[in-house]
Write an enzyme that holds these catalytic residues in place. Structure first.
Site, PDB file in Angstrom:
ATOM      1  N   HIS A   1      -6.254  -7.273  -0.134  1.00  0.00           N
ATOM      2  CA  HIS A   1      -6.461  -5.868  -0.492  1.00  0.00           C
ATOM      3  C   HIS A   1      -5.729  -5.512  -1.780  1.00  0.00           C
ATOM      4  O   HIS A   1      -4.680  -6.082  -2.077  1.00  0.00           O
ATOM      5  CB  HIS A   1      -5.953  -4.956   0.630  1.00  0.00           C
ATOM      6  CG  HIS A   1      -6.526  -5.251   1.988  1.00  0.00           C
ATOM      7  ND1 HIS A   1      -5.900  -6.090   2.890  1.00  0.00           N
ATOM      8  CD2 HIS A   1      -7.673  -4.835   2.575  1.00  0.00           C
ATOM      9  CE1 HIS A   1      -6.633  -6.164   3.997  1.00  0.00           C
ATOM     10  NE2 HIS A   1      -7.714  -5.430   3.832  1.00  0.00           N
TER      11      HIS A   1
ATOM     12  N   HIS B   1       0.824  -1.223   0.000  1.00  0.00           N
ATOM     13  CA  HIS B   1       0.000   0.000   0.000  1.00  0.00           C
ATOM     14  C   HIS B   1       0.857   1.272   0.000  1.00  0.00           C
ATOM     15  O   HIS B   1       0.314   2.371  -0.099  1.00  0.00           O
ATOM     16  CB  HIS B   1      -0.928   0.035   1.217  1.00  0.00           C
ATOM     17  CG  HIS B   1      -1.942  -1.060   1.252  1.00  0.00           C
ATOM     18  ND1 HIS B   1      -2.861  -1.257   0.237  1.00  0.00           N
ATOM     19  CD2 HIS B   1      -2.190  -2.041   2.168  1.00  0.00           C
ATOM     20  CE1 HIS B   1      -3.636  -2.298   0.540  1.00  0.00           C
ATOM     21  NE2 HIS B   1      -3.237  -2.802   1.695  1.00  0.00           N
TER      22      HIS B   1
HETATM   23  N1  Q9C Z   1     -12.658  -2.052   8.399  1.00  0.00           N
HETATM   24  C1  Q9C Z   1      -2.401  -5.104   4.406  1.00  0.00           C
HETATM   25  O1  Q9C Z   1      -3.013  -6.152   4.365  1.00  0.00           O
HETATM   26  N2  Q9C Z   1      -7.964  -1.389   7.457  1.00  0.00           N
HETATM   27  N3  Q9C Z   1      -2.964  -3.964   4.830  1.00  0.00           N
HETATM   28  C2  Q9C Z   1      -9.153  -2.016   6.943  1.00  0.00           C
HETATM   29  C3  Q9C Z   1     -11.487  -2.558   7.687  1.00  0.00           C
HETATM   30  C4  Q9C Z   1      -6.778  -1.354   6.661  1.00  0.00           C
HETATM   31  C5  Q9C Z   1      -4.339  -3.928   5.280  1.00  0.00           C
HETATM   32  C6  Q9C Z   1     -10.392  -1.511   7.654  1.00  0.00           C
HETATM   33  C7  Q9C Z   1      -6.252  -2.666   6.188  1.00  0.00           C
HETATM   34  C8  Q9C Z   1      -4.841  -2.589   5.640  1.00  0.00           C
HETATM   35  C9  Q9C Z   1      -0.970  -5.057   4.006  1.00  0.00           C
HETATM   36 ZN    ZN Z   2      -4.076  -7.080   2.941  1.00  0.00          ZN
END
Ligand code: Q9C
Ligand code: ZN
Length: 335
Positions: free
Chosen positions: A192, A155
């Site tokens: 994601h 990200h």
């Molecule tokens: N309600 C990685 O997997 N928050 N990052 C999600 C859900 C952020 C994930 C909120 C998730 C980031 C590397």
């Molecule tokens: Zn992720």
């Protein structure tokens, strides 16, 4: 499978993130490492490739901020970790920014990615781990290797952190391989969308990026990852986004993965970087797919069938008790 890891990657522990409207314990926990190490066995420490390969991908002002943000935040008398809370509105004209609060907003996408005391050092060694795992592939000493990166990277963009990511480990390794003369494709199979990686290579036709992920209409990172995002200028057609609904298990995942692998095969790279997140697992606390532990060896085997030298880079995966088994299963698919 050669696994590269540096013990300093345990030293980053942001305390909290904004989750569903409140500050909650951070999901990207240190004990993810412990569970992975228990399942994977022996690891090799990376050598230090220095800052140069990081500086090819990331902006100098952003790196300077990452290195100093926590100390500056504490210097202003703030408790806890440095975290942005004010962002420049889209299309706001560029203005000179000095205040740490504003700088954090300028170089971040969200309030789930705090800069803790050791974040710079830990992110640095996470990037070195990706470079260290790439090295034997470039030298022809291995066909596959695993970079046990923490914190994750996909990200993070050229000049921003976000989504628990600070330095884009997969992009740094892909760029380094490209600079060594390889034709590189990146396959992102984290739950994601890998928005940072996409952004870094979006206008380039020489590095192919394919991502399978939860629909950004329902899931983080919300503003990226729709199927009509296919690259721009020389990069047009070198980005592929495949969106899957919540509840996706192997039966739905497999044909989408085949589609991404076909596109990669058509691009014709000679090296593959896989951004692997185990947050597609049914038991993941922050995600919504339904993959079973038994599906990960299948996923690994389908990717291995491309027959390419492959660097697997660790991204997300927050069901800590099952993490090592899921990752070891995925890696076992490479034989
Ligand atoms: N309600 C990685 O997997 N928050 N990052 C999600 C859900 C952020 C994930 C909120 C998730 C980031 C590397
Ligand atoms: Zn992720």
């Amino acid at each position: 499978m050669l696994t590269v890891y540096d013990s300093r990657q345990r030293l980053h522990y942001p305390a909290q993130e904004f989750f569903n409207g409140a500050l909650e314990p951070h999901a990207e926990r240190q004990d993810r490492i412990d569970n992975l190490l228990a399942a994977l066995g022996d690891t090799v420490a990376p050598r230090d490739h220095g800052r140069a390969p990081i500086e090819v991908v990331h902006d100098p002002a952003y790196l300077a901020l990452l290195k100093t943000a926590h100390a500056r935040w504490r210097g202003e008398g703030r408790p806890g970790d440095a975290i942005g809370y004010a962002w420049p509105v889209v299309r706001r004209r560029p203005v000179a920014i000095e205040r740490i609060d504003a700088l954090l907003g300028l170089h971040s996408t969200d309030a789930v990615t705090p800069v803790a005391e050791k974040t710079w050092e830990v992110a640095y060694w996470s990037a070195q781990t990706a470079l260290g795992a790439l090295e034997p592939l470039l030298e022809g000493r291995a066909r596959t290797s695993f970079a046990l990166c923490r914190p994750p990277g996909h990200h993070a963009g050229r000049d921003y952190l976000g989504g628990y990511c600070y330095l884009n480990n997969a992009a740094i390794a892909a760029q380094h391989a490209s600079d060594a003369g390889h034709s590189v494709a990146i396959l992102d199979v984290d739950y994601h969308h890998g928005n940072g990686t996409q952004d870094i290579f979006y206008a380039r036709g020489d590095v192919f990026f394919a991502s399978l992920h939860a629909d950004p209409a329902t899931d983080f990172p919300y503003f990226w990852g729709r199927p009509d995002e296919s690259g721009e200028r020389e990069g047009e057609g070198a980005t592929l986004n495949l969106v899957l609904p919540r509840g996706t298990g192997w039966a739905t995942y497999r044909p989408a993965l085949a589609c991404a692998l076909d596109a990669i095969a058509r691009f014709g790279p000679n090296l593959l970087v896989v951004s692997f997140g185990a947050d597609t697992f049914a038991g993941d606390p922050i995600a919504g797919f339904a993959m079973a532990t038994a599906d990960y060896p299948r996923m690994g085997a389908e990717i291995a069938a491309l027959g390419l030298p492959t660097l697997v880079v660790m991204e997300g995966g927050y069901a800590v008790a099952a993490l090592g088994e899921n990752v070891a299963g995925f890696l076992s698919g490479f034989g």
